[in-house]
Design a protein around this motif. Structure first.
Motif, PDB file in Angstrom:
ATOM      1  N   THR A   1       0.678  -1.045   0.072  1.00 54.98           N
ATOM      2  CA  THR A   1      -0.014   0.134   0.090  1.00 54.98           C
ATOM      3  C   THR A   1       0.916   1.221   0.038  1.00 54.98           C
ATOM      4  O   THR A   1       1.806   1.217   0.661  1.00 54.98           O
ATOM      5  N   ASP A   2       0.376   2.246  -0.633  1.00 50.42           N
ATOM      6  CA  ASP A   2       1.097   3.561  -0.632  1.00 50.42           C
ATOM      7  C   ASP A   2       0.036   4.417  -0.309  1.00 50.42           C
ATOM      8  O   ASP A   2      -1.109   4.524  -0.879  1.00 50.42           O
ATOM      9  N   SER A   3       0.442   5.663   0.370  1.00 55.91           N
ATOM     10  CA  SER A   3      -0.191   6.856   0.741  1.00 55.91           C
ATOM     11  C   SER A   3       0.391   8.021   0.561  1.00 55.91           C
ATOM     12  O   SER A   3       1.646   8.030   0.690  1.00 55.91           O
ATOM     13  N   ILE A   4      -0.379   9.215   0.382  1.00 57.23           N
ATOM     14  CA  ILE A   4       0.327  10.666   0.081  1.00 57.23           C
ATOM     15  C   ILE A   4      -0.976  11.268   0.764  1.00 57.23           C
ATOM     16  O   ILE A   4      -2.143  11.324   0.356  1.00 57.23           O
ATOM     17  N   ILE A   5      -0.460  12.056   1.721  1.00 59.58           N
ATOM     18  CA  ILE A   5      -1.322  13.114   2.302  1.00 59.58           C
ATOM     19  C   ILE A   5      -0.725  14.559   2.312  1.00 59.58           C
ATOM     20  O   ILE A   5       0.469  14.757   2.265  1.00 59.58           O
ATOM     21  N   TYR A   6      -1.679  15.224   1.995  1.00 60.31           N
ATOM     22  CA  TYR A   6      -1.101  16.710   1.447  1.00 60.31           C
ATOM     23  C   TYR A   6      -2.152  17.557   2.281  1.00 60.31           C
ATOM     24  O   TYR A   6      -3.124  17.310   2.182  1.00 60.31           O
ATOM     25  N   ALA A   7      -1.479  18.790   2.834  1.00 60.04           N
ATOM     26  CA  ALA A   7      -2.511  19.609   3.600  1.00 60.04           C
ATOM     27  C   ALA A   7      -1.477  21.232   3.392  1.00 60.04           C
ATOM     28  O   ALA A   7      -0.431  21.132   3.599  1.00 60.04           O
ATOM     29  N   ARG A   8      -2.376  22.183   3.280  1.00 63.07           N
ATOM     30  CA  ARG A   8      -1.676  23.551   3.370  1.00 63.07           C
ATOM     31  C   ARG A   8      -2.682  24.518   3.572  1.00 63.07           C
ATOM     32  O   ARG A   8      -3.954  24.334   3.642  1.00 63.07           O
ATOM     33  N   SER A   9      -2.361  25.621   4.074  1.00 65.91           N
ATOM     34  CA  SER A   9      -2.998  26.735   4.390  1.00 65.91           C
ATOM     35  C   SER A   9      -3.671  27.572   3.295  1.00 65.91           C
ATOM     36  O   SER A   9      -3.192  27.297   2.256  1.00 65.91           O
ATOM     37  N   ALA A  10      -4.231  28.540   3.478  1.00 64.74           N
ATOM     38  CA  ALA A  10      -4.678  29.162   2.404  1.00 64.74           C
ATOM     39  C   ALA A  10      -4.013  30.324   1.626  1.00 64.74           C
ATOM     40  O   ALA A  10      -3.221  30.823   2.279  1.00 64.74           O
ATOM     41  N   PRO A  11      -4.277  30.420   0.372  1.00 61.90           N
ATOM     42  CA  PRO A  11      -3.345  31.409  -0.378  1.00 61.90           C
ATOM     43  C   PRO A  11      -3.978  32.754  -0.466  1.00 61.90           C
ATOM     44  O   PRO A  11      -5.147  33.100   0.270  1.00 61.90           O
ATOM     45  N   PRO A  12      -3.546  33.767  -0.592  1.00 60.24           N
ATOM     46  CA  PRO A  12      -3.954  35.261  -0.371  1.00 60.24           C
ATOM     47  C   PRO A  12      -5.123  35.327  -1.519  1.00 60.24           C
ATOM     48  O   PRO A  12      -5.263  34.836  -2.716  1.00 60.24           O
ATOM     49  N   VAL A  13      -5.851  36.470  -1.130  1.00 56.39           N
ATOM     50  CA  VAL A  13      -6.896  36.958  -2.073  1.00 56.39           C
ATOM     51  C   VAL A  13      -6.742  38.363  -2.095  1.00 56.39           C
ATOM     52  O   VAL A  13      -6.709  39.247  -1.100  1.00 56.39           O
ATOM     53  N   ASN A  14      -6.581  39.041  -3.188  1.00 47.56           N
ATOM     54  CA  ASN A  14      -6.449  40.356  -3.377  1.00 47.56           C
ATOM     55  C   ASN A  14      -7.771  40.906  -3.800  1.00 47.56           C
ATOM     56  O   ASN A  14      -8.348  40.817  -5.012  1.00 47.56           O
ATOM     57  N   VAL A  15      -8.306  41.667  -2.740  1.00 48.30           N
ATOM     58  CA  VAL A  15      -9.866  42.261  -2.823  1.00 48.30           C
ATOM     59  C   VAL A  15      -9.735  43.444  -3.631  1.00 48.30           C
ATOM     60  O   VAL A  15      -8.900  44.527  -3.428  1.00 48.30           O
ATOM     61  N   VAL A  16     -10.277  43.799  -4.861  1.00 45.13           N
ATOM     62  CA  VAL A  16     -10.302  45.126  -5.638  1.00 45.13           C
ATOM     63  C   VAL A  16     -11.818  45.448  -5.830  1.00 45.13           C
ATOM     64  O   VAL A  16     -12.695  44.552  -5.644  1.00 45.13           O
ATOM     65  N   THR A  17     -12.053  46.852  -6.319  1.00 42.64           N
ATOM     66  CA  THR A  17     -13.152  47.529  -6.742  1.00 42.64           C
ATOM     67  C   THR A  17     -13.834  46.715  -7.799  1.00 42.64           C
ATOM     68  O   THR A  17     -15.114  46.676  -8.054  1.00 42.64           O
ATOM     69  N   GLY A  18     -13.129  46.066  -8.704  1.00 45.21           N
ATOM     70  CA  GLY A  18     -13.688  45.902 -10.230  1.00 45.21           C
ATOM     71  C   GLY A  18     -13.795  47.294 -10.976  1.00 45.21           C
ATOM     72  O   GLY A  18     -14.122  47.160 -12.142  1.00 45.21           O
ATOM     73  N   GLN A  19     -13.551  48.520 -10.599  1.00 48.09           N
ATOM     74  CA  GLN A  19     -13.556  49.472 -11.484  1.00 48.09           C
ATOM     75  C   GLN A  19     -12.082  49.939 -11.807  1.00 48.09           C
ATOM     76  O   GLN A  19     -10.958  49.224 -11.350  1.00 48.09           O
ATOM     77  N   ASN A  20     -12.032  50.797 -12.809  1.00 38.65           N
ATOM     78  CA  ASN A  20     -10.736  51.101 -13.712  1.00 38.65           C
ATOM     79  C   ASN A  20     -10.381  52.491 -13.406  1.00 38.65           C
ATOM     80  O   ASN A  20     -11.108  53.377 -14.301  1.00 38.65           O
ATOM     81  N   PRO A  21      -9.490  53.024 -12.592  1.00 39.83           N
ATOM     82  CA  PRO A  21      -9.499  54.507 -12.462  1.00 39.83           C
ATOM     83  C   PRO A  21      -8.188  54.997 -13.518  1.00 39.83           C
ATOM     84  O   PRO A  21      -7.969  56.245 -13.549  1.00 39.83           O
ATOM     85  N   PHE A  22      -7.719  54.221 -14.256  1.00 37.51           N
ATOM     86  CA  PHE A  22      -6.588  54.478 -15.110  1.00 37.51           C
ATOM     87  C   PHE A  22      -6.976  54.602 -16.589  1.00 37.51           C
ATOM     88  O   PHE A  22      -7.585  53.537 -17.268  1.00 37.51           O
ATOM     89  N   ALA A  23      -7.070  55.982 -17.047  1.00 43.53           N
ATOM     90  CA  ALA A  23      -7.472  55.985 -18.551  1.00 43.53           C
ATOM     91  C   ALA A  23      -6.386  55.197 -19.310  1.00 43.53           C
ATOM     92  O   ALA A  23      -5.165  55.471 -19.216  1.00 43.53           O
ATOM     93  N   GLY A  24      -6.808  54.728 -20.421  1.00 42.82           N
ATOM     94  CA  GLY A  24      -5.998  54.038 -21.382  1.00 42.82           C
ATOM     95  C   GLY A  24      -5.353  52.712 -21.014  1.00 42.82           C
ATOM     96  O   GLY A  24      -4.229  52.100 -21.162  1.00 42.82           O
ATOM     97  N   SER A  25      -6.272  52.028 -19.844  1.00 46.56           N
ATOM     98  CA  SER A  25      -5.664  50.722 -19.429  1.00 46.56           C
ATOM     99  C   SER A  25      -6.816  49.808 -19.610  1.00 46.56           C
ATOM    100  O   SER A  25      -7.925  50.144 -19.797  1.00 46.56           O
ATOM    101  N   VAL A  26      -6.711  48.455 -19.184  1.00 43.32           N
ATOM    102  CA  VAL A  26      -7.608  47.610 -19.342  1.00 43.32           C
ATOM    103  C   VAL A  26      -7.957  46.769 -17.981  1.00 43.32           C
ATOM    104  O   VAL A  26      -8.120  45.576 -18.024  1.00 43.32           O
ATOM    105  N   LEU A  27      -7.796  47.635 -16.899  1.00 40.08           N
ATOM    106  CA  LEU A  27      -7.680  47.013 -15.795  1.00 40.08           C
ATOM    107  C   LEU A  27      -9.108  47.191 -15.024  1.00 40.08           C
ATOM    108  O   LEU A  27      -9.194  48.077 -14.040  1.00 40.08           O
ATOM    109  N   SER A  28      -9.999  46.408 -15.378  1.00 37.81           N
ATOM    110  CA  SER A  28     -11.280  46.549 -14.732  1.00 37.81           C
ATOM    111  C   SER A  28     -12.029  45.085 -14.693  1.00 37.81           C
ATOM    112  O   SER A  28     -11.322  44.163 -14.964  1.00 37.81           O
ATOM    113  N   GLY A  29     -12.851  45.183 -13.917  1.00 39.20           N
ATOM    114  CA  GLY A  29     -13.552  43.635 -13.580  1.00 39.20           C
ATOM    115  C   GLY A  29     -12.782  42.987 -12.969  1.00 39.20           C
ATOM    116  O   GLY A  29     -11.919  43.312 -11.700  1.00 39.20           O
TER     117      GLY A  29
END
Length: 325
Positions: free
Chosen positions: A156-184
């Motif tokens: 028999t073979d066993s593999i056990i894997y556990a990790r803590s949570a990765p980051p989440v970058n909360v953003v508004t979804g808005q784009n304050p920069f003219a001439g960019s594609v940084l929205s949603g």
């Protein structure tokens, strides 16, 4: 048009480590290691749309404005094959910090913007705690007779894997920069934090048991400002999975043998979820919408493997016969 900064130099990483190893017995070894790394002059990518009268289309800029730091404490226990048992257990406690986590992802605050609100924070892939264990065991069987034919040569073979949570970058979804594609989902404008309101709520039936609380944030004023929430300040969901294999070897001759095996992935059917949606303009903000295997595959992160080959899916079983010669 894609251009490279005329002052471009090769990115560099400085690495250092120190380790202590102790042999507990002739078959058991314990190792403790400190690992550090510093990335300097790292590549980053910025995309602009019609940034000037001479450039009416997309304009991609590659430059050396990224830095990173990594520190980790790694512990490992190894049991060499003895009496049919072989074991490898590893634990890592680490922290990765940077101001940009990719040289191909364009989701960065444009250069020269928000200089009063630095982007330095946990890396997109910053996982603080990781444990993995692998165990292989040849099950003792009867020495002779009919019982040996039935119960002998099992492993028999066993593999056990556990990790803590990765980051989440909360953003508004808005784009304050003219001439960019940084929205949603590609937005890089972070919200302001509302004091006294919890970042997480725990409604019944929520995937993973929690939701990022939209009431804890508000759009910055003025709308062209960067919020006071730090980059990658929140966390998603941890992951745990136990895979086990049961196999038997049938030896016909010295050269030919047949292996029958059953592989059980996520045998406990533990639910694992991908990171929640992180832009406030989404009606599903703060909720996990994909299982982890789909999130790591094509559903959540571009360029991922097929969900069938990722961790984090529901329990699955694979049966196989292998002719070995």
């Amino acid at each position: 048009m894609s251009v490279v900064d005329p002052n471009h130099v090769l990115p560099r990483t400085y690495e250092w480590n120190a380790a202590v190893e102790h042999s507990i017995t002739s078959a058991d070894v314990f190792t403790l290691t400190y690992v550090g790394a510093g990335g300097r002059k790292l590549m980053r990518k910025d995309i602009y749309i019609a940034p000037g009268p001479n450039f009416s289309g997309e304009f991609d800029l590659l430059s050396n404005h990224g830095t990173s730091n990594y520190s980790a404490l790694q512990a490992q226990y190894r049991h060499r094959l003895s009496h049919g048992l072989q074991t490898l257990l590893s634990y890592t406690w680490s922290h990765s910090i940077d101001d940009v986590s990719s040289d191909v992802n364009y989701q960065n605050v444009p250069l020269g913007q928000f200089s009063s609100s630095p982007e330095r924070g946990p890396s997109d892939y910053d996982i603080r705690n990781i444990f993995s264990g692998a165990i292989s065991y040849d099950i003792p069987g009867p020495g002779s007779g009919v019982l040996k034919q039935v119960f002998g040569s099992w492993s028999t073979d066993s593999i056990i894997y556990a990790r803590s949570a990765p980051p989440v970058n909360v953003v508004t979804g808005q784009n304050p920069f003219a001439g960019s594609v940084l929205s949603g989902a590609s937005s890089v404008q972070r919200p302001d934090v509302i004091p006294g309101v919890p970042f997480y709520i725990y409604p019944s039936g929520a995937p993973g048991g929690k939701v990022i609380n939209p009431a804890a944030f508000t759009t910055p004023v003025p709308a062209t400002a960067q919020g006071d929430l730090g980059r990658n300040a929140l966390r998603g969901f941890g992951a745990t999975q136990w895979d086990i294999t049961l196999r038997r070897q049938f030896r016909f001759t010295e050269r030919f043998s047949l292996q029958a095996r059953g592989d059980f992935f996520n045998i406990l059917n533990h639910p694992n979820f991908g990171s929640p949606l992180s832009y406030l303009s989404s009606p599903q903000f703060g909720q996990a919408t994909l299982m982890l295997n789909n999130y790591l595959g094509s559903g959540g992160q571009s360029g991922g493997l097929n969900p069938l080959y990722q961790i984090g899916g529901p329990r699955s079983i694979q049966l196989a016969l292998k002719l070995q010669f």
